[in-house]
Write an enzyme that holds these catalytic residues in place. Structure first.
Site, short mmCIF file in Angstrom:
data_model
loop_
_atom_site.label_atom_id
_atom_site.label_comp_id
_atom_site.label_asym_id
_atom_site.label_seq_id
_atom_site.Cartn_x
_atom_site.Cartn_y
_atom_site.Cartn_z
N GLN A 199 0.84 -1.19 0.00
CA GLN A 199 0.00 0.00 0.00
C GLN A 199 0.88 1.25 0.00
OE1 GLN A 199 -2.60 -2.14 3.33
NE2 GLN A 199 -3.35 -0.08 2.98
N PHE A 230 -5.87 -4.10 3.34
CA PHE A 230 -6.61 -3.86 4.59
C PHE A 230 -5.74 -3.25 5.69
CE2 PHE A 230 -8.56 -7.65 2.50
CZ PHE A 230 -9.71 -7.02 2.04
N GLU A 234 0.65 -1.92 4.67
CA GLU A 234 1.08 -0.53 4.75
C GLU A 234 2.54 -0.47 5.18
OE1 GLU A 234 -1.76 2.04 6.81
OE2 GLU A 234 -0.25 3.61 6.84
N ARG A 312 -5.66 7.51 16.81
CA ARG A 312 -6.99 7.41 16.20
C ARG A 312 -7.99 6.79 17.18
NH1 ARG A 312 -9.65 8.20 11.24
NH2 ARG A 312 -7.80 9.14 10.32
N ARG A 344 -7.81 -1.66 8.69
CA ARG A 344 -9.05 -0.95 8.35
C ARG A 344 -9.73 -0.33 9.56
NH1 ARG A 344 -12.99 -3.85 3.96
NH2 ARG A 344 -13.67 -1.98 2.88
N PHE A 346 -7.95 1.58 11.66
CA PHE A 346 -6.70 2.10 12.22
C PHE A 346 -6.86 2.60 13.66
CE2 PHE A 346 -2.84 4.78 12.09
CZ PHE A 346 -2.00 3.98 11.34
N ALA A 512 -5.94 5.22 5.41
CA ALA A 512 -6.80 6.21 6.08
C ALA A 512 -7.98 6.60 5.20
CB ALA A 512 -5.98 7.43 6.51
N GLU A 718 -12.92 2.77 5.11
CA GLU A 718 -12.91 2.24 6.47
C GLU A 718 -14.19 2.44 7.28
OE1 GLU A 718 -9.27 4.61 7.05
OE2 GLU A 718 -8.54 2.89 8.17
#
Ligand code: MTE
Ligand code: MOS
Length: 775
Positions: A199, A230, A234, A312, A344, A346, A512, A718
């Site tokens: 990603q 997902f 990342e 988050r 997903r 986060f 995100a 997400e």
């Protein structure tokens, strides 16, 4: 031909996906001489690495090299934002599954056979395997952080009612269908091209360069598509790519590293599990006065992306609710497990569950309807600032709530469910509702930027490139629609191309949920620049004003007094080329208005909020603890959807993935810290039969984003995952029906049959479930 945006269009690769013609990295033809990698992993969770003996393995047939830390020409560190996260362990072993070395061989079988012959000696030490132990020992990967507003201690002390509770949620394996994979092709002068299922191509480029000890300009990372990410690709894709790059560099031959499912599950990080403890204060009506919450995340052994996940979670603890006095403290606990990472939502999913637990307890305590107590506390005019200082603008909570209740026929069904429960001693049904507010943007402002590169060729066909990666979510088709809209040509004229650090540099991960927001605008900018050049040239060429030139339906109309002229888009492109007009442009976008102070945990981290609501009905079997979702009604705000077909798919998929997280997907480590749910036989993701048989999904209509998002659309990747929280609430409602609702229900996630059964047992005995009442 009508507009290209706000229109249902199938995924550009839909037919290729379902016919098997879409090329994933493992499908690409291998150049002669390609070598295959296999990893040597630690089976011990914590200890001192004494020896990795490769003597026998090196002499196995087909083996070309066995690589360890000393074979890395640059720095042995694959950390995304922290440091000291070695590709191959040096002296400390931090989790069972940690990479120690890699065999490269002529065939995959030869590489895997040789892995078995590597002799590893580790002096084992006692690992930390749970959050409670880490908290006790103050073992953290970063200092605790706090979102604070007002005076929660005083407000709690003076609140008419106060409740305390604790519960926990588990992690989640990404279970992308395509496992982690990279293919590294060495070029001249140390150049290297890496095909990666990532990603974050730019991070692949950076980490490969860091390990190779070369400039970024020597490494090109290319991504045509991922078979799902997902969040799991990342940061984790970077080390896989770096391992392949180091091996390619070492051997001078192409190297492919594909992790088999078990290795993938044992070696890579997952969603963070969380333990929670909170005290909530409220008045006689159930209006919230204060919250004091502790969120403790299982970070695993290293930092990875944990700071963002905890931030988050803390900025989503309020969810949809106005809480005047607020404290949420986030701990990032260091355990000897896989280093947990993006997944997903986060941290958002782990944040929003707290108030859902609290409001059910409050409603029960006061003998009120939990649906009404929720709505009573929604953000509203005059009480619309989050605890971290962002205004809740264009609040669609009340609308989503009303629509989901109406669509789900709440009154009729509540009565039916209660009647069913009264008549059935064994099966119990439950209803759960959930409102959602989810912030869109990376919490770190600098990450909110994107670039694009658009070429128009002289036949009028268009090549589109941008920094976003396609992982099935439909980013490429949405951005292609945007470019088609700018030029007013058919979507078939646009060719999206593989993401590459050589085409658009210095990109952010596709994460995100911001892929379309960022790359869509960047592509719009690029296309619009070219379009303006074409207009200017056409005006000059035909001797008309720019206002007399109109792009429509794949053509360009030149309005001349008396005689209109019509060219095809391609004819104008060719004319521009003859007139020496550049038909290529970059485009760039940065999200406006956002700012964030990571120390004070205050600011406006999100460009806007996405809203939604869900209502779920479940049935449980009180003899076995098994559960089913019978029906789900969802309303999701997508602004003015760019592509309702894609958005619908995202909402359905996210909801079922959230359902999996909260019900059936259980990660289980043995007493020595080895993950024993390392494949589909023991780790249960939801299947087609878990999809609610009645599944009504509505996009909130007539809700264009008030902020200047691309064509007034909103992100969708997400947010709908969190709508599955309604399932968890519904399960607690069903369990509560067992004991006649005389005690609050504690239900840790995932709500496996064992957990449901245990909660049913407690409900039957009317036992308080980890609540202390006060007042
Ligand atoms: N949809 C599919 N089919 N596959 C994926 O891997 N990842 C999700 C979501 N939807 C994912 C997906 C995650 S975690 C994010 S952040 C967004 O897509 C990223 O893409 P976007 O920003 O373009 O929505
Ligand atoms: Mo998604 S967890 O932000 O990759």
């Amino acid at each position: 031909m009508s507009a290209q945006v706000h229109k249902a269009r199938r995924h550009d690769s839909a037919l290729k996906h379902v016919t098997g013609q879409a090329l994933y990295i493992d499908d690409m033809p291998e150049p002669p001489g390609t070598l295959h990698g296999a990893l040597v992993l630690s089976t011990i969770a914590c200890g001192k690495l004494v020896k990795v003996d490769i003597a026998v393995a090196s002499k196995m047939p087909g083996v070309v090299a066995v690589l360890g830390p000393t074979d890395i020409p640059g720095k042995n560190d694959v950390a995304a934002i922290g440091q000291n996260e070695p590709l191959f362990a040096v002296d400390r072993i931090e989790f069972a599954g940690q990479a120690l070395a890699m065999v490269v061989a002529d065939t995959l079988d030869a590489a895997r056979a040789a892995v078995e012959k590597v002799v590893v000696e580790i002096e084992a030490e006692e690992p930390i395997l749970d959050i409670a132990t880490a908290l006790e020992r103050k073992a953290y990967v970063q200092a605790p952080s706090t979102v604070l507003r007002g005076d929660p201690d005083a407000a709690l002390a003076s609140a008419p009612h106060r409740l305390e509770a604790e519960f926990s949620v588990g992690g989640q394996e990404h279970f992308y269908l395509e496992g982690q994979i990279a293919f590294a092709l060495p070029g001249e002068d140390g150049d290297i091209t890496v095909q990666s299922s990532t990603q974050h191509p730019t991070e692949v480029q950076h980490i490969c360069a860091r390990l190779l000890g070369c400039d970024f300009n020597r490494v090109t990372a290319v991504v045509r598509r991922l078979g799902g990410g997902f969040g799991g690709k990342e940061s984790n894709a970077s080390w896989v790519a770096a391992a392949a790059a180091v091996a390619a560099n070492h051997t001078g031959r192409p190297v492919k590293l594909r992790l088999p499912r078990e290795v993938d599950m044992v070696a890579t990080g997952k969603r963070h599990g969380f333990d929670y403890r909170y005290t909530v204060g409220f008045d006689d009506e159930g209006r919230l006065r204060a919250l004091d919450a502790v969120l403790a995340a299982d970070a695993g052994w290293s930092l990875d992306l944990t700071p963002g996940v905890v931030a988050r979670a803390l900025t989503h603890t309020d969810n949809a609710y106005w809480i005047p006095h607020f404290r949420a403290v986030g701990y990032a606990c260091r355990t000897n497990k896989q280093s947990n990472t993006a997944f997903r939502g986060f941290g958002g999913p782990q944040g929003v569950v707290i108030m859902e637990d609290a409001l059910d307890r409050i409603a029960l305590h006061l003998g009120r309807d939990p649906v009404e107590v929720r709505a009573l506390n929604f953000y509203a005019e005059g009480r619309d600032e989050t605890p971290y200082g962002q205004k809740v603008d264009e609040n669609h909570l009340a609308r989503c709530w009303a629509e989901v209740k109406q669509g789900g026929e709440i009154e009729r069904r509540r009565a039916e469910i209660d009647a069913f429960n009264a008549a059935n001693p064994v099966l119990k049904r439950g209803l759960g509702l959930f409102p959602l507010k989810f912030g869109i943007s990376f919490n770190l402002p600098h990450m909110n930027q994107a670039g694009a590169l658009v070429h128009v060729y002289t036949d009028g066909s268009i090549r589109l490139n941008h920094g976003g990666t396609e992982m099935g979510q439909g980013l490429f088709i949405k951005v292609a629609q945007i470019v088609a809209e700018v030029f007013k040509v058919d979507i078939d004229r646009i060719r999206p191309s593989a993401t590459s650090t050589a085409e658009v540099p210095n990109t952010s991960p596709t994460a995100a949920s911001t892929g379309t927001d960022l790359n869509g605008w960047a592509a719009w900018e690029a296309a619009n620049t070219i379009r303006q050049r074409m207009v200017a040239y056409a005006a000059e060429h035909f001797g008309v004003a720019e206002a007399d030139i109109e792009f429509a339906d794949g053509t360009v109309r030149i309005a001349k007094p008396g005689s209109n002229q019509v060219l095809s888009f391609g004819e104008l492109a060719k004319l521009c080329w003859l007139g020496r007009v550049s038909l290529s442009s970059t485009g760039y976008y940065k999200t406006p208005k956002i700012h964030w102070d990571p120390v004070a945990m205050r600011g406006r981290p999100f460009f806007y909020f996405s809203f939604g609501a869900a209502m779920a009905e479940v049935a449980i079997d009180t003899l076995t603890g098994e559960s089913r979702v019978l029906r789900a009604d969802l309303v999701q705000d997508c602004g003015e959807s760019l592509n309702p077909a894609i958005d619908l798919g995202q909402i359905e998929g996210a909801f079922v993935q959230g359902q999996g997280w909260l019900t059936c997907e259980e990660l289980w480590w043995d007493a020595r810290g080895r993950l024993r749910t390392a494949g589909p036989s023991t780790y249960k993701i939801p299947g087609s039969r878990d999809v609610p048989p009645v599944f009504n999904v509505t996009l909130l209509d007539n809700a264009p984003s008030r902020e200047a998002t691309i064509f007034r659309s909103k992100a969708v990747g997400e947010p709908p995952l969190m709508l599955a929280t309604a399932v968890w609430t519904a399960l607690k409602d069903a369990i509560g029906a067992v004991g006649g609702r005389n005690a609050a229900v504690r239900l840790d996630a995932p709500a496996t049959p064992e957990r449901v059964l245990a909660a049913v047992e407690r409900a039957r005995q009317g036992r308080e479930q980890s609540v202390t009442r006060n007042g």
